[in-house]
Design an enzyme around this catalytic site. Structure first.
Site, PDB file in Angstrom:
ATOM      1  N   GLU A   1       0.819  -1.213   0.000  1.00 21.47           N
ATOM      2  CA  GLU A   1       0.000   0.000   0.000  1.00 21.47           C
ATOM      3  C   GLU A   1       0.857   1.268   0.000  1.00 21.47           C
ATOM      4  O   GLU A   1       0.422   2.316  -0.496  1.00 21.47           O
ATOM      5  CB  GLU A   1      -0.924   0.017   1.223  1.00 21.47           C
ATOM      6  CG  GLU A   1      -1.975  -1.080   1.235  1.00 21.47           C
ATOM      7  CD  GLU A   1      -3.059  -0.878   0.185  1.00 21.47           C
ATOM      8  OE1 GLU A   1      -3.094   0.200  -0.435  1.00 21.47           O
ATOM      9  OE2 GLU A   1      -3.850  -1.815  -0.012  1.00 21.47           O
TER      10      GLU A   1
ATOM     11  N   GLU B   1       7.185 -20.670  11.534  1.00 21.30           N
ATOM     12  CA  GLU B   1       7.497 -19.674  12.558  1.00 21.30           C
ATOM     13  C   GLU B   1       8.476 -20.193  13.604  1.00 21.30           C
ATOM     14  O   GLU B   1       9.066 -19.425  14.356  1.00 21.30           O
ATOM     15  CB  GLU B   1       6.232 -19.179  13.236  1.00 21.30           C
ATOM     16  CG  GLU B   1       5.535 -20.167  14.129  1.00 21.30           C
ATOM     17  CD  GLU B   1       4.291 -19.568  14.785  1.00 21.30           C
ATOM     18  OE1 GLU B   1       4.270 -19.506  16.018  1.00 21.30           O
ATOM     19  OE2 GLU B   1       3.364 -19.156  14.054  1.00 21.30           O
TER      20      GLU B   1
END
Length: 540
Positions: free
Chosen positions: A96, A126
């Site tokens: 963005e 993770e």
């Protein structure tokens, strides 16, 4: 994915974390209707905005610090690291930034599990501590760069190691966490603590915690660009000028004004979902029917910001609720490559929609969710028309009341997130509205389908050490059995069914024999929550 039975986590380690606890209001949530579910879920989405509001001062200070770091060179980068929901939100945020003029070459990301984890769940990534160290080296992170590490728990291994290594190399390191005393706060040079309450679906940090992270990232990185001054486009500044309450003599707001302006836009975005409750209730009920009793698929369609929100939501349904990946499919204008680009030109959106629709091979048992900020995206509207021709139920959401999409779908949802729904700055708020409406809609539908019991995700998948520990704790708290007994029951379900099953372990410990398991579930409409509730009569 293999079940990790010899977890390095102690069962008490994570249970003390706010993000792992079950909200007290979730008691009996599995027996509530769609309206009551939405009320609970939305209440705590709104609290996420408050968590960010309380941190405006440190966000402003860190934004200035980041901007000053970026001003020192022509090639310093904003780099993000995280896992699951956190990293998907981080990557969306960086993309963005290109809308406002920040070069793509000055952004990068370290994704736990690799780039495939942006579109599907690879939770085990993770736990890999070597990968982030190697990635920091591969990216050549130096004192010119900024590394932002985001983790709801504040103790995600991939984030810890990346921050540690990047700080050694002189980079500005920033940690964002939702738990006090988070280890990543100690590893980073500076940090932001977002105090969100326990989730109505315990441990589902894609919801309130995730919303606070998205809003915080929006403010932090756009604040850096604003204070930097060299990249925010004129039209973005002009829109800011129209909405900021207190502007300086040059016509543009100060950094605190800028952040306050963005925060109010984000607050309005979340509130817009609350305001759409009456439209959402029948849509959620239909979704639960199609995906539950009719065993249909969840199909989605969108472009840009909306497509990224849709993909993020689908990626979380399997690990959180056990909803099969084979029954959820994303339709993205420009394909998956478009997820990592601010804008992808597609020569013929009409033809692209037709091709995707044929690929879906949709049936009347399926349901489609379509979204567009403006409601005028050709690709999305053509998809809506094609689904309608085949009598496939559709849910559509847009931020513009005049958007054509609302007239093309069976369940229209208008999200009044801004006075300027197509604006460069307001799409940040629109993106938040899209995240929130998808979070609450799918979560409510999955709860109606029986995947949640008293706020516990009883069909959670055991993909990583954190989820194994969570699963063990869920079984222990619901049944009252010891850790040893719980682990044995989970291991038995893995042996019998191929994957460990929380709900079946609970049923077994409550008195349902494994050879009677399928019949018992069928007698309760294959809804885990109903079966669990009924199993307590056996235990007594």
């Amino acid at each position: 994915m293999q079940l990790i039975l010899d977890s390095v986590w102690d069962m008490a380690d994570l249970s003390s974390l706010t993000t792992e606890q079950v909200n007290a209001e979730a008691k009996g949530i599995h027996n509530k209707d769609a309206t009551a579910l939405l009320d609970i879920l939305m209440k705590y989405q709104l609290r996420s905005v408050d968590a960010v509001a309380s941190q405006l001062a440190p966000i402003s200070d860190i934004a200035r610090l980041g901007a000053d770091t970026l001003k020192k060179s022509q090639d310093g980068r904003i780099i993000v690291v995280g896992a699951g929901t956190s990293i998907r939100l981080c990557v969306q945020n960086l993309i963005e930034l290109q809308t406002h003029g920040w070069p793509a070459s000055r952004t990068d990301y370290i994704v736990a599990g690799g780039l495939d984890a942006l579109t599907k769940s690879i939770e085990a990534g993770e736990d890999d501590r070597a990968y982030p160290v190697a990635e920091v080296g591969r990216l050549g992170i130096t004192e010119k760069d900024i590394l932002i590490g985001v983790s709801a728990s504040g103790r995600t291994p991939v984030v810890e190691e990346a921050l540690r290594e990047a700080r050694k190399r002189g980079a500005l390191t920033i940690a964002i966490a939702n738990n006090k005393g988070a280890p990543i706060a100690e590893l980073a040079e500076t940090h932001i603590f977002l105090e969100t309450p326990p989730e109505p679906i315990g441990g589902s940090t894609r919801m309130g915690a995730g919303t606070s992270q998205k809003i915080c990232l929006d403010l932090l990185t756009n604040g850096m660009l604003f204070h930097h001054g060299g990249f925010l486009k004129k039209e973005s500044l002009e829109q800011l000028d129209r909405c900021a309450a207190d502007c300086q003599s040059n016509g543009f707001a100060s950094l605190p004004d800028f952040l306050q302006c963005l925060l109010e836009s984000e607050r309005q975005a979340v509130a817009s979902v609350c305001a759409a409750r009456d439209a959402l209730v029948p849509a959620i009920e239909k979704m639960a029917e199609q995906l539950g009793s009719r065993q249909g698929r969840l199909l989605t369609g969108g472009a840009g910001t909306t497509a990224r929100a849709l993909v993020q939501e689908l990626a979380e349904l399997y690990p959180t609720f056990g909803f099969p990946t084979s029954r959820s499919h994303s339709g993205i204008l420009g394909g998956h490559d478009a997820l990592l680009r601010d804008y992808m030109e597609v020569s013929d959106q009409n033809e692209y929609a037709w091709s995707l629709f044929e690929h879906f091979q949709a049936t009347e048992n399926d349901i489609a969710i379509l979204g567009s900020v403006s409601g005028k995206t050709t690709f999305t509207n053509v998809l809506a028309t094609l689904f309608a021709r085949e009598d496939i139920p559709t849910i559509g959401f847009t931020n513009d009341e005049a958007g054509e999409l609302l007239s093309l779908v069976d369940y229209p949802v208008y999200l009044k997130s801004s006075k300027e729904p197509g604006g460069k700055l307001t799409r940040l708020g629109a993106g938040t509205a899209h995240k929130v409406v998808l979070n609450v809609s799918t979560s409510a539908a999955m709860t109606l389908m029986g995947h949640v019991y008293d706020g516990y995700m009883v069909d959670v998948k055991l993909f990583c050490e954190k989820l194994v520990e969570r699963a063990e704790r869920i079984v222990k708290e619901i049944t009252g059995c010891s850790e040893e007994v719980v682990r044995k029951a989970l291991a038995q379900t893995k042996t019998l069914y191929g994957d460990a099953s929380v709900s079946k372990a609970i049923l077994h410990l409550n008195g349902v024999a494994f050879e009677e398991m399928d019949a018992f579930l069928k007698a309760h409409e294959n809804k885990s929550s109903r079966a669990i509730e009924a199993s307590f009569t056996l235990k007594s």
